[in-house]
Design a protein around this motif. Structure first.
Motif, PDB file in Angstrom:
ATOM      1  N   THR A  82      14.775   7.384   8.049  1.00 47.95           N
ATOM      2  CA  THR A  82      15.401   6.243   8.714  1.00 47.95           C
ATOM      3  C   THR A  82      14.365   5.185   9.056  1.00 47.95           C
ATOM      4  OG1 THR A  82      17.130   7.654   9.665  1.00 47.95           O
ATOM      5  CG2 THR A  82      16.754   5.531  10.737  1.00 47.95           C
ATOM      6  N   PHE A  83      13.177   5.626   9.453  1.00 49.56           N
ATOM      7  CA  PHE A  83      12.103   4.716   9.851  1.00 49.56           C
ATOM      8  C   PHE A  83      11.373   4.095   8.661  1.00 49.56           C
ATOM      9  CE2 PHE A  83      11.103   6.505  14.378  1.00 49.56           C
ATOM     10  CZ  PHE A  83      12.365   6.121  14.799  1.00 49.56           C
ATOM     11  N   GLY A  84      11.621   4.582   7.453  1.00 44.68           N
ATOM     12  CA  GLY A  84      11.010   3.945   6.292  1.00 44.68           C
ATOM     13  C   GLY A  84      10.316   4.856   5.305  1.00 44.68           C
ATOM     14  N   ALA A  85      10.293   6.177   5.551  1.00 42.88           N
ATOM     15  CA  ALA A  85       9.643   7.083   4.601  1.00 42.88           C
ATOM     16  C   ALA A  85      10.400   7.082   3.274  1.00 42.88           C
ATOM     17  CB  ALA A  85       9.570   8.494   5.167  1.00 42.88           C
ATOM     18  N   THR A  86       9.650   6.990   2.190  1.00 43.49           N
ATOM     19  CA  THR A  86      10.256   7.030   0.859  1.00 43.49           C
ATOM     20  C   THR A  86      10.213   8.428   0.267  1.00 43.49           C
ATOM     21  OG1 THR A  86       8.113   6.394  -0.090  1.00 43.49           O
ATOM     22  CG2 THR A  86       9.689   4.622   0.359  1.00 43.49           C
ATOM     23  N   SER A 107       0.816  -1.210   0.000  1.00 43.24           N
ATOM     24  CA  SER A 107       0.000   0.000   0.000  1.00 43.24           C
ATOM     25  C   SER A 107       0.852   1.264   0.000  1.00 43.24           C
ATOM     26  CB  SER A 107      -0.954   0.004   1.199  1.00 43.24           C
ATOM     27  OG  SER A 107      -0.245  -0.090   2.409  1.00 43.24           O
ATOM     28  N   THR A 108       0.220   2.368  -0.400  1.00 45.20           N
ATOM     29  CA  THR A 108       0.817   3.697  -0.307  1.00 45.20           C
ATOM     30  C   THR A 108       0.228   4.399   0.899  1.00 45.20           C
ATOM     31  OG1 THR A 108       1.185   3.911  -2.681  1.00 45.20           O
ATOM     32  CG2 THR A 108       1.052   5.949  -1.425  1.00 45.20           C
ATOM     33  N   ALA A 153      -3.857   4.728   2.386  1.00 44.45           N
ATOM     34  CA  ALA A 153      -3.952   4.803   3.840  1.00 44.45           C
ATOM     35  C   ALA A 153      -3.305   6.100   4.305  1.00 44.45           C
ATOM     36  CB  ALA A 153      -3.256   3.602   4.479  1.00 44.45           C
ATOM     37  N   VAL A 154      -3.985   6.816   5.187  1.00 50.31           N
ATOM     38  CA  VAL A 154      -3.459   8.074   5.723  1.00 50.31           C
ATOM     39  C   VAL A 154      -3.471   8.010   7.235  1.00 50.31           C
ATOM     40  CG1 VAL A 154      -3.815  10.572   5.912  1.00 50.31           C
ATOM     41  CG2 VAL A 154      -4.178   9.422   3.715  1.00 50.31           C
ATOM     42  N   ILE A 155      -2.330   8.339   7.828  1.00 50.32           N
ATOM     43  CA  ILE A 155      -2.201   8.400   9.282  1.00 50.32           C
ATOM     44  C   ILE A 155      -2.263   9.860   9.698  1.00 50.32           C
ATOM     45  CG2 ILE A 155      -0.561   8.091  11.185  1.00 50.32           C
ATOM     46  CD1 ILE A 155       0.370   5.520   9.761  1.00 50.32           C
ATOM     47  N   ILE A 179       5.809   5.314   1.497  1.00 49.15           N
ATOM     48  CA  ILE A 179       5.397   6.061   2.689  1.00 49.15           C
ATOM     49  C   ILE A 179       5.799   7.517   2.497  1.00 49.15           C
ATOM     50  CG2 ILE A 179       5.589   6.290   5.188  1.00 49.15           C
ATOM     51  CD1 ILE A 179       6.482   3.326   5.252  1.00 49.15           C
ATOM     52  N   ILE A 180       4.801   8.387   2.447  1.00 44.30           N
ATOM     53  CA  ILE A 180       5.026   9.820   2.258  1.00 44.30           C
ATOM     54  C   ILE A 180       4.853  10.503   3.608  1.00 44.30           C
ATOM     55  CG2 ILE A 180       4.287  11.887   1.022  1.00 44.30           C
ATOM     56  CD1 ILE A 180       2.974   9.918  -1.044  1.00 44.30           C
TER      57      ILE A 180
END
Length: 347
Positions: A212-216, A171-172, A241-243, A197-198
């Motif tokens: 570092t945690f995974g954001a692209t 997922s994005t 998906a939006v957090i 991951i944005i």
């Protein structure tokens, strides 16, 4: 003992308070090894959420059990434990369903009449239903102990948002908010298999942690400019998906506008401000789901703990300032002025 007490907006003090004692047979008393200041504590600090003068504060801590009540079966003196930010009895229907935050006998640390985590010791009600035992060896590993502290709130809250947003492999995901919870939301999304991951944020130190945690991708804009940037990155569609990890009207409106039709928003930012930012007609027309709320982190600790212990995930970088208990007022100022992301306290 010494503990942090709030007397009025911007008036945080560390002062002598009565030592905690066993009051109910299900209680334990623990000595605090690590605690921290949460972004949500700032709403009380700024006077935006009411507190009584002299009320305790702080809800994230790790400690050593010092005394147990006669009905406590799962813990003994000397055990290293982590406390979720809400205590719960572990026996009611809500607890059985994994929604410990709705336990009728539960409560929040620092509520009127209870101890807060930002002190030397805490009385823990319903210890068997609340605490989680940690490996004793972790007490001598400073980095690991710091990472484990994140289980008390921010890591589980970020995970709750990712679950609410429906993050799944491939997922994005877009994360609104570059505070500790938003950064842990990035980590949670990566752990759950997100392909892209944005992260929305304009503070370089924080967005570096997000990467570092995974954001692209990182989007520094806000408001309509942020919406345009995210849609440009996603072919005009928005994210599956939006957090939402802020809780303001603008952040929620941004979350809705960057969600792909048929997508979901996982919201964990404590709501504050004059409105919700929600237009139900827009959400209805675009089939956008909204899930979230107060994170039942006690339900998530058993799932997340092995990955923290193995080093598969390491949330410790969200703690960027370490202080002693006497320095807690300065720690609040640092977070309020945004010169610190999340303050670690070593009593």
């Amino acid at each position: 003992m010494r503990a942090t007490v709030i007397h009025a907006p911007y008036d945080i003090r560390v002062q002598e308070v009565p030592d905690p004692t066993i009051q109910q047979p299900t209680d334990v008393v623990l000595r605090v090894l690590r605690a921290c200041i949460c972004g949500s504590d700032l709403w009380a600090y700024r006077g935006e959420s009411a507190r009584q003068p002299g009320q305790r504060i702080g809800h994230e801590f790790i400690g050593i059990v010092e005394e147990t009540g006669p009905e406590v079966g799962g813990f003994a003196a000397g055990d290293l434990v982590v406390a979720p930010f809400v205590w719960s009895d572990g026996t009611c229907e809500y607890c059985a369903e994994g929604l410990m935050t709705s336990c009728p006998q539960g409560g929040f640390w620092g509520s009127v009449g209870s101890d807060g985590g930002q002190g030397e010791a805490v009385r823990v009600p319903f210890a068997d239903g609340t605490l989680v035992k940690l490996p004793a060896a972790a007490a001598s590993d400073d980095r690991l102990l710091t990472a484990l502290l994140a289980l008390s709130d921010v890591l589980g809250t970020g995970h709750h948002a990712a679950v609410g947003a429906g993050v799944k492999p491939g997922s994005t995901v877009t994360v609104v908010g570059d505070g500790a919870v938003g950064l842990c939301g990035v980590m949670a999304a990566k752990r759950l298999g997100a392909e892209r991951i944005i992260a929305l944020g304009r503070h370089r130190v924080r967005t570096d942690i997000a990467r570092t945690f995974g954001a692209t991708d990182v989007v520094a804009e806000r408001g309509e400019a942020a919406v345009a940037a995210v849609r440009d990155l996603t072919g005009g569609q928005g994210a599956h998906a939006v957090i939402e990890a802020v809780g303001t009207e603008q952040s929620m409106r941004t979350a809705v506008e960057i969600t792909r039709d048929g997508g979901s928003i996982g919201y964990v930012g404590v709501p504050h401000g004059s409105g919700t930012g929600l237009d139900l007609g827009v959400m209805f027309d675009r089939n956008i789901a909204l899930r979230g709320g107060v994170a039942p982190v006690r339900a998530y600790i058993p799932e997340l703990l092995p990955d923290v212990l193995s080093g598969t995930i390491d949330p410790s970088p969200v703690f960027d300032l370490t202080i002693g208990l006497d320095e807690v007022p300065a720690g609040y100022r640092a977070m309020d002025e945004r010169t610190a992301l999340k303050v670690l306290i070593k009593p």
